[in-house]
Motif scaffolding. Structure first.
Motif, PDB file in Angstrom:
ATOM      1  N   ALA A  23       0.837  -1.201   0.000  1.00 40.37           N
ATOM      2  CA  ALA A  23       0.000   0.000   0.000  1.00 40.37           C
ATOM      3  C   ALA A  23       0.874   1.255   0.000  1.00 40.37           C
ATOM      4  CB  ALA A  23      -0.926  -0.007   1.214  1.00 40.37           C
ATOM      5  N   LEU A  24       1.991   1.208   0.705  1.00 37.17           N
ATOM      6  CA  LEU A  24       2.924   2.344   0.718  1.00 37.17           C
ATOM      7  C   LEU A  24       3.498   2.564  -0.676  1.00 37.17           C
ATOM      8  CD1 LEU A  24       3.992   4.259   2.927  1.00 37.17           C
ATOM      9  CD2 LEU A  24       5.977   2.754   3.147  1.00 37.17           C
ATOM     10  N   ILE A  26       1.953   1.818  -3.458  1.00 32.84           N
ATOM     11  CA  ILE A  26       0.866   2.391  -4.258  1.00 32.84           C
ATOM     12  C   ILE A  26       0.727   3.888  -3.972  1.00 32.84           C
ATOM     13  CG2 ILE A  26      -1.645   2.392  -4.566  1.00 32.84           C
ATOM     14  CD1 ILE A  26      -1.516  -0.669  -4.083  1.00 32.84           C
ATOM     15  N   ALA A  27       0.877   4.261  -2.705  1.00 34.22           N
ATOM     16  CA  ALA A  27       0.735   5.671  -2.323  1.00 34.22           C
ATOM     17  C   ALA A  27       1.731   6.562  -3.048  1.00 34.22           C
ATOM     18  CB  ALA A  27       0.903   5.819  -0.814  1.00 34.22           C
ATOM     19  N   PHE A  28       2.887   6.018  -3.353  1.00 36.24           N
ATOM     20  CA  PHE A  28       3.923   6.802  -4.016  1.00 36.24           C
ATOM     21  C   PHE A  28       4.035   6.476  -5.505  1.00 36.24           C
ATOM     22  CE2 PHE A  28       5.236   6.974   0.460  1.00 36.24           C
ATOM     23  CZ  PHE A  28       5.296   8.347   0.621  1.00 36.24           C
ATOM     24  N   GLY A  29       2.920   6.006  -6.078  1.00 36.46           N
ATOM     25  CA  GLY A  29       2.840   5.857  -7.525  1.00 36.46           C
ATOM     26  C   GLY A  29       3.225   4.505  -8.076  1.00 36.46           C
ATOM     27  N   GLY A  30       3.490   3.531  -7.209  1.00 38.55           N
ATOM     28  CA  GLY A  30       3.853   2.203  -7.684  1.00 38.55           C
ATOM     29  C   GLY A  30       2.640   1.346  -7.971  1.00 38.55           C
ATOM     30  N   GLY A  31       2.880   0.145  -8.443  1.00 38.64           N
ATOM     31  CA  GLY A  31       1.803  -0.790  -8.715  1.00 38.64           C
ATOM     32  C   GLY A  31       1.665  -1.797  -7.596  1.00 38.64           C
ATOM     33  N   GLY A  32       0.978  -2.879  -7.889  1.00 42.35           N
ATOM     34  CA  GLY A  32       0.809  -3.930  -6.899  1.00 42.35           C
ATOM     35  C   GLY A  32      -0.629  -4.080  -6.467  1.00 42.35           C
ATOM     36  N   GLN A  33      -0.871  -5.107  -5.696  1.00 42.50           N
ATOM     37  CA  GLN A  33      -2.203  -5.439  -5.194  1.00 42.50           C
ATOM     38  C   GLN A  33      -2.100  -5.560  -3.679  1.00 42.50           C
ATOM     39  OE1 GLN A  33      -4.194  -8.797  -7.181  1.00 42.50           O
ATOM     40  NE2 GLN A  33      -4.891  -9.490  -5.175  1.00 42.50           N
ATOM     41  N   ALA A  34      -2.627  -4.578  -2.974  1.00 39.40           N
ATOM     42  CA  ALA A  34      -2.436  -4.494  -1.531  1.00 39.40           C
ATOM     43  C   ALA A  34      -3.509  -5.274  -0.774  1.00 39.40           C
ATOM     44  CB  ALA A  34      -2.428  -3.035  -1.086  1.00 39.40           C
ATOM     45  N   ASP A  35      -3.417  -6.580  -0.839  1.00 39.24           N
ATOM     46  CA  ASP A  35      -4.273  -7.448  -0.027  1.00 39.24           C
ATOM     47  C   ASP A  35      -3.517  -8.740   0.210  1.00 39.24           C
ATOM     48  OD1 ASP A  35      -4.465  -8.866  -2.425  1.00 39.24           O
ATOM     49  OD2 ASP A  35      -6.502  -8.240  -2.852  1.00 39.24           O
ATOM     50  N   GLN A  36      -4.176  -9.716   0.897  1.00 47.23           N
ATOM     51  CA  GLN A  36      -3.440 -10.925   1.263  1.00 47.23           C
ATOM     52  C   GLN A  36      -2.982 -11.720   0.041  1.00 47.23           C
ATOM     53  OE1 GLN A  36      -6.643 -10.416   1.953  1.00 47.23           O
ATOM     54  NE2 GLN A  36      -7.833 -12.124   1.129  1.00 47.23           N
ATOM     55  N   LEU A 213      -9.985  -5.220   0.351  1.00 51.39           N
ATOM     56  CA  LEU A 213      -8.925  -4.504   1.055  1.00 51.39           C
ATOM     57  C   LEU A 213      -8.150  -3.585   0.118  1.00 51.39           C
ATOM     58  CD1 LEU A 213      -7.191  -3.945   3.533  1.00 51.39           C
ATOM     59  CD2 LEU A 213      -5.928  -6.060   3.059  1.00 51.39           C
ATOM     60  N   ASP A 214      -7.821  -4.069  -1.071  1.00 49.13           N
ATOM     61  CA  ASP A 214      -7.011  -3.289  -2.006  1.00 49.13           C
ATOM     62  C   ASP A 214      -7.715  -2.000  -2.408  1.00 49.13           C
ATOM     63  OD1 ASP A 214      -4.731  -3.060  -4.001  1.00 49.13           O
ATOM     64  OD2 ASP A 214      -6.444  -3.079  -5.363  1.00 49.13           O
ATOM     65  N   GLN A 215      -8.970  -2.093  -2.857  1.00 51.92           N
ATOM     66  CA  GLN A 215      -9.694  -0.899  -3.293  1.00 51.92           C
ATOM     67  C   GLN A 215     -10.036   0.013  -2.117  1.00 51.92           C
ATOM     68  OE1 GLN A 215     -13.073  -1.978  -5.678  1.00 51.92           O
ATOM     69  NE2 GLN A 215     -11.836  -2.404  -7.487  1.00 51.92           N
ATOM     70  N   THR A 216     -10.289  -0.578  -0.948  1.00 45.70           N
ATOM     71  CA  THR A 216     -10.542   0.248   0.228  1.00 45.70           C
ATOM     72  C   THR A 216      -9.323   1.095   0.547  1.00 45.70           C
ATOM     73  OG1 THR A 216     -12.100  -1.365   1.158  1.00 45.70           O
ATOM     74  CG2 THR A 216     -11.118   0.218   2.682  1.00 45.70           C
ATOM     75  N   LEU A 217      -8.132   0.489   0.498  1.00 47.34           N
ATOM     76  CA  LEU A 217      -6.912   1.249   0.745  1.00 47.34           C
ATOM     77  C   LEU A 217      -6.708   2.342  -0.307  1.00 47.34           C
ATOM     78  CD1 LEU A 217      -4.512  -1.637   1.818  1.00 47.34           C
ATOM     79  CD2 LEU A 217      -5.279   0.259   3.241  1.00 47.34           C
ATOM     80  N   ALA A 234      -1.069   2.873   5.415  1.00 49.45           N
ATOM     81  CA  ALA A 234      -0.192   1.768   5.022  1.00 49.45           C
ATOM     82  C   ALA A 234       0.872   1.517   6.075  1.00 49.45           C
ATOM     83  CB  ALA A 234       0.457   2.076   3.672  1.00 49.45           C
ATOM     84  N   LEU A 235       1.469   2.589   6.561  1.00 48.51           N
ATOM     85  CA  LEU A 235       2.481   2.456   7.609  1.00 48.51           C
ATOM     86  C   LEU A 235       1.855   1.858   8.871  1.00 48.51           C
ATOM     87  CD1 LEU A 235       5.366   2.940   8.579  1.00 48.51           C
ATOM     88  CD2 LEU A 235       4.703   5.272   9.196  1.00 48.51           C
ATOM     89  N   GLY A 236       0.626   2.279   9.183  1.00 52.93           N
ATOM     90  CA  GLY A 236      -0.066   1.734  10.345  1.00 52.93           C
ATOM     91  C   GLY A 236      -0.329   0.248  10.220  1.00 52.93           C
ATOM     92  N   LEU A 237      -0.681  -0.213   9.030  1.00 46.36           N
ATOM     93  CA  LEU A 237      -0.913  -1.644   8.833  1.00 46.36           C
ATOM     94  C   LEU A 237       0.386  -2.433   8.991  1.00 46.36           C
ATOM     95  CD1 LEU A 237      -3.412  -1.737   5.821  1.00 46.36           C
ATOM     96  CD2 LEU A 237      -3.905  -1.951   8.257  1.00 46.36           C
ATOM     97  N   ALA A 238       1.480  -1.860   8.494  1.00 45.18           N
ATOM     98  CA  ALA A 238       2.778  -2.517   8.669  1.00 45.18           C
ATOM     99  C   ALA A 238       3.133  -2.592  10.155  1.00 45.18           C
ATOM    100  CB  ALA A 238       3.859  -1.761   7.895  1.00 45.18           C
TER     101      ALA A 238
END
Length: 253
Positions: A23-24, A26-36, A213-217, A234-238
């Motif tokens: 998620a972090l 994604i926040a800074f313009g990267g890709g990925g899927q932020a869920d389990q 989770l991904d779209q919610t984030l 994202a930092l809080g989840l980590a």
């Protein structure tokens, strides 16, 4: 059960750390899927990744079995035999069983759909049932209330009751309390946001309104605070992942 619980808490910790990092990114313009599913897919790409994914999946199986034992025989600690606590453990058993199944599907190479797709598919099937909109609305209320409960409990630091404080140094207690407070508030915020989206799906009778989770984030980046709010969550989840790893060491089971 002690070993299963601690292995499961460790597995949950690894997943939350990875989801937070994705998620972090994604926040800074990267890709990925932020869920389990996205998290374990990233792990699977690394050397010995398949072994780690199996370890995470089996750890979640252990977590599910631990929660099942609590539902059947009662949890440790004060009022562990109360019917309400057993019911909550039963719900947690169902959740971790589903998560373990999702991770193990990736481990055996059969893929696994994203949390977004799972949420929308489940909502669509629920809307087709008699009184489906009411059922989806009730589910949204439950998820929203769960998120608020997690956040409030984190602010109150009730997790201290579950820790072996006598085995921790003063510095360790302070660090774990910080991780638990910040991590729980951020985790609760994500749950609450997901619940609101489910409520919107019920009101509009539109399964596409539900978000995993991904779209919610990602939705946090659409607020006036922009990507910085997503980065903070994202930092809080980590940090919650780190808290789970600490629980694997010091939680009363």
């Amino acid at each position: 059960m002690d070993a299963a619980a601690r292995w499961g808490l460790g597995a949950r910790g690894v997943i939350y750390v990875l989801v937070g990092l994705l998620a972090l990114q994604i926040a800074f313009g990267g890709g990925g899927q932020a869920d389990q599913t996205g998290a374990v897919r990233e792990v699977a790409k690394e050397p010995f990744g398949a072994v780690v994914v199996w370890a995470i999946g089996l750890g979640l199986v252990g977590m599910a079995l631990w929660r099942l034992s609590e539902a059947l025989f009662g949890a440790s600690g004060r009022d562990g035999d109360r019917a309400s606590k057993r019911a909550v453990s039963g719900v947690r058993f169902a959740i971790y069983t589903f998560l373990a199944f999702s991770v193990l599907k990736v481990a055996v190479g059969s893929g696994g759909s994203s949390s977004n797709q799972q949420s929308q598919d489940f909502t669509a099937r629920a809307l087709e049932l008699p009184a489906g909109r009411w059922l989806v609305g009730l589910a949204g209320v439950v998820v929203l209330a769960t998120g608020l409960y997690i956040a409030v409990q984190g602010l109150r630091k009730t997790f201290r009751e579950e820790l072996k404080l006598g085995q921790m140094s003063r510095r360790q207690r302070k660090i774990v309390e910080f991780l638990g407070l910040v991590g729980s508030v951020c985790r609760g915020t994500v749950f609450a946001a997901a619940g609101i989206f489910v409520l919107q799906a019920a009101l509009a009778a539109d399964a596409d309104q539900a978000k995993g989770l991904d779209q919610t984030l990602r939705s946090f980046a659409d607020t006036p605070a922009g990507p910085w709010l997503l980065a903070a969550i994202a930092l809080g989840l980590a940090l919650f992942g780190a808290f789970s790893l600490a629980l694997a060491r010091w939680r009363k089971v």
